[in-house]
Design an enzyme around this catalytic site. Structure first.
Site, mmCIF file in Angstrom:
data_model
loop_
_atom_site.group_PDB
_atom_site.id
_atom_site.type_symbol
_atom_site.label_atom_id
_atom_site.label_comp_id
_atom_site.label_asym_id
_atom_site.label_seq_id
_atom_site.Cartn_x
_atom_site.Cartn_y
_atom_site.Cartn_z
ATOM 1 N N ASP A 253 0.821 -1.159 -0.024
ATOM 2 C CA ASP A 253 -0.015 -0.016 -0.200
ATOM 3 C C ASP A 253 0.900 1.215 -0.012
ATOM 4 O OD1 ASP A 253 -2.406 -1.335 0.114
ATOM 5 O OD2 ASP A 253 -2.219 -1.612 2.308
ATOM 6 N N PRO A 254 0.374 2.513 -0.370
ATOM 7 C CA PRO A 254 0.915 3.460 -0.665
ATOM 8 C C PRO A 254 1.761 3.830 0.697
ATOM 9 C CG PRO A 254 -0.622 3.830 -2.102
ATOM 10 C CD PRO A 254 -0.878 2.641 -1.190
#
Length: 304
Positions: A43-44
């Site tokens: 995930d970012p």
């Protein structure tokens, strides 16, 4: 060509990280490039290792898709968000009297260590609403979540292989309301969502969902723990000895493999095989211990 560990920085999407890798002078655009890929999205908001294949190296990625991963997680108890991380607005539980739920402060380390020990094993886990799971075969769950819509996601098996408590404290200054900040490590099976662990464990410990304020992937398929957490680390034949047994082949067999010749299976009692001539160039690998041929490389996938 290469098989590499790439450190993804926080705030960068996995695909952006791959694009940054291609800016490396070693990968200046050249005729014949076939692509780039990775095993296991981050995930970012998270940081950590991506296992990346470039050109012929992408043929290795299927081998690593189902391997375990290790994370260091920073979890907040007493607050949550729709995304179960810091990418969405926080929603506080309301009662900062944590000792009412967790017991005396001096016992928290022991309590949380025992809590982690009790979680070792396989269980059913509902993925986060903000996840890449396809719903109805078309849109992904996060497409609905970003519009404020909730979809029903089915529970799926997940496994915690190892877990270790690191630290716990009450943070009274960073957020609008005091929260418990808990740091721990977990080694999990592929497909296990750490954000879902935070959601569910917060519910068990305090009666309201928790969330993550930080997540670091420290290891993937047993690789990465000994490397400096930055940049790119290219893998060698030695790095792959945990997954493959080296098997010498003749130059005549090399020519046959690369030109569609027949392969006579070589069963192995320990692991799949990396097929290499005396030059140690990786030519192919077997997919199963039965010695059946997996993928053939037209060029050495580990040579930059």
């Amino acid at each position: 060509m290469a098989l590499a560990l790439l450190w993804k920085e926080k705030g960068v999407r996995s695909q952006e990280a791959l694009g940054n890798l291609l800016q490396d002078p070693a990968y200046a655009p050249r005729k014949g490039r076939r692509g780039i890929g990775h095993a296991g999205t981050l995930d970012p908001f998270a940081e950590g290792w991506l296992l990346v294949g470039v050109d012929e190296g992408t043929k290795f990625l299927s081998v690593f898709q189902g391997f375990e991963k290790e994370y260091q997680a920073e979890m907040l108890i007493g607050v949550t968000s729709k995304s179960l991380d810091t990418d969405e607005d926080m929603e506080f539980a309301g009662d900062p009297n944590f000792e009412k739920f967790l017991g005396p402060r001096e016992n928290w380390d022991k309590k949380l260590s025992q809590f982690l020990e009790s979680k070792i094993g396989t269980f059913d886990q509902i993925p986060p609403q903000f996840s890449a799971i396809r719903v109805g075969g078309s849109k992904r769950a996060y497409d609905y979540a970003r519009k404020g819509e909730t979809v029903e996601l089915k529970a799926r098996p997940a496994t915690i292989l190892e877990a270790q408590h690191l630290s716990v404290e009450v943070d009274s200054s960073t957020y609008a309301q005091p929260v418990v900040k808990w740091t721990f490590t977990v080694k999990v099976s592929s497909g296990t969502y750490i954000r879902s662990l935070a959601r569910d464990w917060g519910q068990e410990l305090l009666g309201s969902p928790g969330m993550l304020s930080g997540l670091i992937r420290t290891e993937i398929a047993g690789l990465g723990k000994s490397h400096k957490r930055s940049g790119v680390h290219y893998l060698s034949v030695e790095d792959l000895r945990s997954f493959f047994k080296l098997s010498p082949i003749s130059f005549l067999e090399v020519d046959g493999l690369r030109n569609g010749g027949l392969w006579h299976a070589r069963p192995s009692d320990r692991a799949e095989l990396l097929l290499c001539p005396e030059t140690m160039e990786v030519v192919a690998f077997t997919q199963t211990p039965n010695g059946n041929l997996g993928r053939v490389f037209l060029n050495d996938p580990l040579r930059i």
